[in-house]
Design a protein around this motif. Structure first.
Motif, PDB file in Angstrom:
ATOM      1  N   LEU A   1       0.836  -1.204   0.000  1.00  0.00           N
ATOM      2  CA  LEU A   1       0.000   0.000   0.000  1.00  0.00           C
ATOM      3  C   LEU A   1       0.868   1.251   0.000  1.00  0.00           C
ATOM      4  CD1 LEU A   1      -3.003  -0.692   2.371  1.00  0.00           C
ATOM      5  CD2 LEU A   1      -3.060  -0.186  -0.066  1.00  0.00           C
ATOM      6  N   GLY A   2       1.951   1.212   0.774  1.00  0.00           N
ATOM      7  CA  GLY A   2       2.846   2.360   0.868  1.00  0.00           C
ATOM      8  C   GLY A   2       3.440   2.741  -0.475  1.00  0.00           C
ATOM      9  N   VAL A   3       3.914   1.733  -1.211  1.00  0.00           N
ATOM     10  CA  VAL A   3       4.495   2.004  -2.532  1.00  0.00           C
ATOM     11  C   VAL A   3       3.429   2.569  -3.470  1.00  0.00           C
ATOM     12  CG1 VAL A   3       5.662   0.996  -4.530  1.00  0.00           C
ATOM     13  CG2 VAL A   3       6.275   0.243  -2.248  1.00  0.00           C
ATOM     14  N   GLY A   4       2.239   1.959  -3.436  1.00  0.00           N
ATOM     15  CA  GLY A   4       1.132   2.444  -4.264  1.00  0.00           C
ATOM     16  C   GLY A   4       0.801   3.894  -3.952  1.00  0.00           C
ATOM     17  N   LEU A   5       0.784   4.212  -2.657  1.00  0.00           N
ATOM     18  CA  LEU A   5       0.452   5.562  -2.200  1.00  0.00           C
ATOM     19  C   LEU A   5       1.485   6.571  -2.679  1.00  0.00           C
ATOM     20  CD1 LEU A   5      -1.936   6.365  -0.417  1.00  0.00           C
ATOM     21  CD2 LEU A   5      -0.342   6.606   1.481  1.00  0.00           C
ATOM     22  N   ARG A   6       2.749   6.144  -2.637  1.00  0.00           N
ATOM     23  CA  ARG A   6       3.842   7.024  -3.064  1.00  0.00           C
ATOM     24  C   ARG A   6       3.635   7.440  -4.527  1.00  0.00           C
ATOM     25  NH1 ARG A   6       7.195   9.968  -4.585  1.00  0.00           N
ATOM     26  NH2 ARG A   6       9.412  10.087  -4.131  1.00  0.00           N
ATOM     27  N   PHE A   7       3.222   6.493  -5.371  1.00  0.00           N
ATOM     28  CA  PHE A   7       2.949   6.810  -6.769  1.00  0.00           C
ATOM     29  C   PHE A   7       1.725   7.708  -6.887  1.00  0.00           C
ATOM     30  CE2 PHE A   7       5.759   3.297  -7.869  1.00  0.00           C
ATOM     31  CZ  PHE A   7       6.360   3.788  -9.004  1.00  0.00           C
ATOM     32  N   ALA A   8       0.703   7.429  -6.073  1.00  0.00           N
ATOM     33  CA  ALA A   8      -0.529   8.208  -6.125  1.00  0.00           C
ATOM     34  C   ALA A   8      -0.255   9.663  -5.781  1.00  0.00           C
ATOM     35  CB  ALA A   8      -1.565   7.616  -5.176  1.00  0.00           C
ATOM     36  N   VAL A   9       0.566   9.874  -4.743  1.00  0.00           N
ATOM     37  CA  VAL A   9       0.894  11.240  -4.324  1.00  0.00           C
ATOM     38  C   VAL A   9       1.557  11.992  -5.475  1.00  0.00           C
ATOM     39  CG1 VAL A   9       2.467  12.535  -2.823  1.00  0.00           C
ATOM     40  CG2 VAL A   9       1.013  10.759  -1.857  1.00  0.00           C
ATOM     41  N   ASN A  10       2.494  11.329  -6.151  1.00  0.00           N
ATOM     42  CA  ASN A  10       3.186  11.946  -7.282  1.00  0.00           C
ATOM     43  C   ASN A  10       2.232  12.348  -8.397  1.00  0.00           C
ATOM     44  OD1 ASN A  10       5.663  11.762  -6.157  1.00  0.00           O
ATOM     45  ND2 ASN A  10       6.588  10.576  -7.817  1.00  0.00           N
ATOM     46  N   LEU A  11       1.195  11.535  -8.592  1.00  0.00           N
ATOM     47  CA  LEU A  11       0.255  11.805  -9.673  1.00  0.00           C
ATOM     48  C   LEU A  11      -0.702  12.931  -9.322  1.00  0.00           C
ATOM     49  CD1 LEU A  11      -0.855   8.270 -10.925  1.00  0.00           C
ATOM     50  CD2 LEU A  11       0.374   9.997 -12.236  1.00  0.00           C
ATOM     51  N   VAL A  12      -1.089  12.993  -8.044  1.00  0.00           N
ATOM     52  CA  VAL A  12      -2.157  13.909  -7.649  1.00  0.00           C
ATOM     53  C   VAL A  12      -1.623  15.293  -7.275  1.00  0.00           C
ATOM     54  CG1 VAL A  12      -4.019  14.278  -5.981  1.00  0.00           C
ATOM     55  CG2 VAL A  12      -3.668  12.022  -6.965  1.00  0.00           C
ATOM     56  N   LEU A  13      -0.486  15.326  -6.591  1.00  0.00           N
ATOM     57  CA  LEU A  13       0.062  16.612  -6.180  1.00  0.00           C
ATOM     58  C   LEU A  13       0.559  17.403  -7.383  1.00  0.00           C
ATOM     59  CD1 LEU A  13       2.157  16.206  -2.926  1.00  0.00           C
ATOM     60  CD2 LEU A  13      -0.170  17.028  -3.205  1.00  0.00           C
ATOM     61  N   GLU A  14       0.410  18.725  -7.289  1.00  0.00           N
ATOM     62  CA  GLU A  14       0.897  19.559  -8.376  1.00  0.00           C
ATOM     63  C   GLU A  14       2.429  19.471  -8.415  1.00  0.00           C
ATOM     64  OE1 GLU A  14      -0.543  23.537  -8.417  1.00  0.00           O
ATOM     65  OE2 GLU A  14       0.705  24.070 -10.134  1.00  0.00           O
ATOM     66  N   PRO A  15       2.998  19.127  -9.583  1.00  0.00           N
ATOM     67  CA  PRO A  15       4.458  19.004  -9.639  1.00  0.00           C
ATOM     68  C   PRO A  15       5.139  20.352  -9.416  1.00  0.00           C
ATOM     69  CG  PRO A  15       3.502  18.784 -11.826  1.00  0.00           C
ATOM     70  CD  PRO A  15       2.353  18.838 -10.868  1.00  0.00           C
TER      71      PRO A  15
END
Lengths: 309, 258
Positions: free
Chosen positions: A281-295
């Motif tokens: 879940l942690g790894v999945g979340l890390r990717f999700a954060v990257n996608l959702v947060l404004e770069p």
């Protein structure tokens, strides 16, 4: 100590890469997983180009599954016929994956697809494992016996046509679900740089009802062959397999795996599964954060063609 | 480039015959004509040095001699992507592709570029990050403003990873005529043929220029591995698998529990 990677074309700190291989190897020994789904993201987050990370991890998985296959082979805990059907479909799936990988790379959307797939698969599988392990722990606390599988219980999967007999696994099932499992995991493996053991094992147990004693060896053999094919196809098609990076990861990985396996034997099954679920879940979340947060910087530059622009 | 160079040569000859004042010439050299990328490569420094020659015909000048050194790597095709929010997630949405972008571009000057030479001269000679001819190919119906944004982003991203560099006051005069500058080649540099051009200016007038070639190549194991992966990709893949199988097998033997 810096080491220049001939294919990735960047220098890396050899001890950092060695450490990553070792850490992931440790976790894979601990949980009995390949660890590709952890290693590929780690490499990507540490600055290795995603294409090189994915292709190179397929090679590392070949090494990490070899010693396991040999061990299970000696114990005769592999269903060769089942493995053969799985890997035939796996090679087809991974060929499709390598083909799609090349297209996505050209379109500039490879990173997005890798991220989205990680979020989807790790999110859903991690969630399922978390629920399952919490239930198991609660059952243990309340003292209930786990619900055993009733003999002769069949699911819709067993109603499909074109049945085949697998003596070693004491199975008589249609080839369609086997083919689907093999090709989907082969496909994901070559696109995401994961062996897929953490998906294959539950799929074989819950969907096909393969005996647990046979599952791991069979799944490992399937992964070994599929990932070997993926390595060769990536080398041929996208030329992104970095042999130096792969070797460094392998050496760290096999040592870590031995340590992990020894410690894993001291922990209880559901505790291990809970930890693994949180990790996934942690790894999945890390990717999700990257996608959702404004770069921080929405712009990026990719070199499309280096040699003959 | 050749045409331009000979044209400039002609002009300088022409002016020489009229007013024998432009007699300064430039002799430049680089510390090494080749840079090898081996397994411990972490970047390299190239020293560009030389002398401004004055002969008897040279007149005393009111202005100081100024120098610019440009190091340019082999061209590449590059795409600048911009992430945009689509259905809640950030994805690469708009892009602009450029052909013939130097894979490495460093400008060192003895004073700020605009002091050394006029805007027009810098543009003509393609000196300075702002004067790189970056024309997008197939960028569709982008507005002028958008094009500039993408172009600037390309330059900024390349600067961030040390592949585009612009430095003023980076050329040292060791004596009134001797000069030297150190150009850092980062570890992520592309292989190929590089050109190093040294320009001599005085009072914003280009007096002389000289060019050297620098060859950057992978060497030894790095070179063999790379060319094998490109020329014999199938064999490379099979070797990778064999290596993995061997490592796994060896680990199995070493750690075998008896």
């Amino acid at each position: 100590m810096q080491l220049y990677l001939p294919i990735a074309e960047i220098p890396v700190n050899i001890f950092v890469i060695f450490g990553m291989g070792g850490t992931v190897g440790f976790l894979s020994g601990l949980f009995g997983i390949g660890g590709g789904f952890l290693l590929t993201p780690l490499l990507i987050f540490s600055g290795i180009p995603p294409a090189v990370a994915v292709a190179t991890v397929t090679t590392q998985i070949v090494a990490s599954s070899t010693s396991g296959v040999i061990a299970y082979w000696r114990q005769k805990a592999i269903d060769l016929k089942l493995a053969f059907v799985l890997l035939c479909s796996g090679v087809i799936g991974s060929a499709l994956g390598v083909w799609l990988f090349g297209i996505l790379q050209r379109l500039g959307q490879l990173d997005l697809v890798i991220s989205l797939s990680y979020v989807t698969f790790l999110g859903s599988i991690g969630g399922l494992m978390l629920v399952e392990s919490i239930k198991a722990m609660m059952r243990r606390r309340s003292g209930d016996a786990p619900v055993a599988r009733k003999p002769g219980q069949h699911s819709w999967v067993h109603g499909l046509p074109m049945k085949m007999r697998f003596r070693r696994s004491k199975l008589y099932v249609s080839v369609f679900p086997i083919f689907a499992i093999g090709s989907i995991i082969g496909f994901l493996g070559s696109v995401l740089g994961i062996g897929g053991g953490f998906m294959m094992v539950p799929a074989l147990i819950y969907l096909l009802r393969v005996p647990t004693s046979i599952v791991i060896g069979t799944s490992l053999l399937q992964i070994l062959v599929t990932m070997s094919a993926a390595t060769i196809m990536h080398s041929y098609n996208t030329q992104t397999v970095d042999i130096v990076l792969a070797l460094t990861l392998m050496i760290g990985g096999v040592i870590g795996a031995q340590l992990g396996a020894r410690i894993g034997q001291k922990l209880r099954g559901e505790q291990l599964r809970l930890l693994l679920a949180l990790l996934v879940l942690g790894v999945g979340l890390r990717f999700a954060v990257n996608l959702v947060l404004e770069p921080e910087d929405p712009y990026s530059v990719v070199v499309v063609d280096g040699e003959n622009a | 480039m050749h045409m331009l160079a000979s044209f400039l040569c002609l002009i300088s000859l022409f002016s020489l015959s009229i007013i024998s004042a432009r007699a300064e010439s430039l002799v430049s050299a680089i510390s090494s004509p080749t840079v090898s990328i081996t397994s411990n490569f972490t970047g390299a420094d190239i020293l560009v040095f030389g002398e401004v020659n004055r002969d008897a015909a040279s007149v005393a000048r009111a202005n100081d001699n100024e120098l610019i050194v440009v190091v340019e790597g082999p061209p590449e095709r590059m795409t600048t992507w911009r992430k945009e929010r689509l259905a809640g997630i950030w994805i690469n949405a708009t892009s602009s592709t450029y052909a013939g972008v130097p894979s490495f571009y460093a400008v060192h000057a003895s004073t700020p570029l605009t002091v050394v030479a006029g805007e027009q001269t810098l543009k003509e000679q393609r000196i300075g990050l702002q004067n790189l001819p970056l024309a997008p190919i197939a960028s569709g119906e982008m507005t002028r403003n958008e094009r500039k944004v993408f172009r600037d982003a390309l330059i900024r991203k390349r600067e961030e990873i040390g592949l585009f560099v612009e430095k003023s006051e980076a050329i040292k005069f060791l004596s009134p005529t001797l000069f030297a500058t150190n150009v850092e080649l980062p570890s992520n540099i592309a292989v190929g043929e590089y050109t190093i051009t040294t320009y001599l200016f005085n009072g914003q007038v280009l007096l002389h220029q000289q060019q050297q070639k620098l060859h950057i190549a992978k060497e030894g194991f790095e070179q063999h591995t790379f060319s094998l992966s490109r020329q014999q990709p199938l064999l490379y893949g099979i070797l990778a698998v064999a290596l993995a199988l061997f490592t796994g097998w060896l680990a199995g033997i070493i750690f075998r529990k008896d």
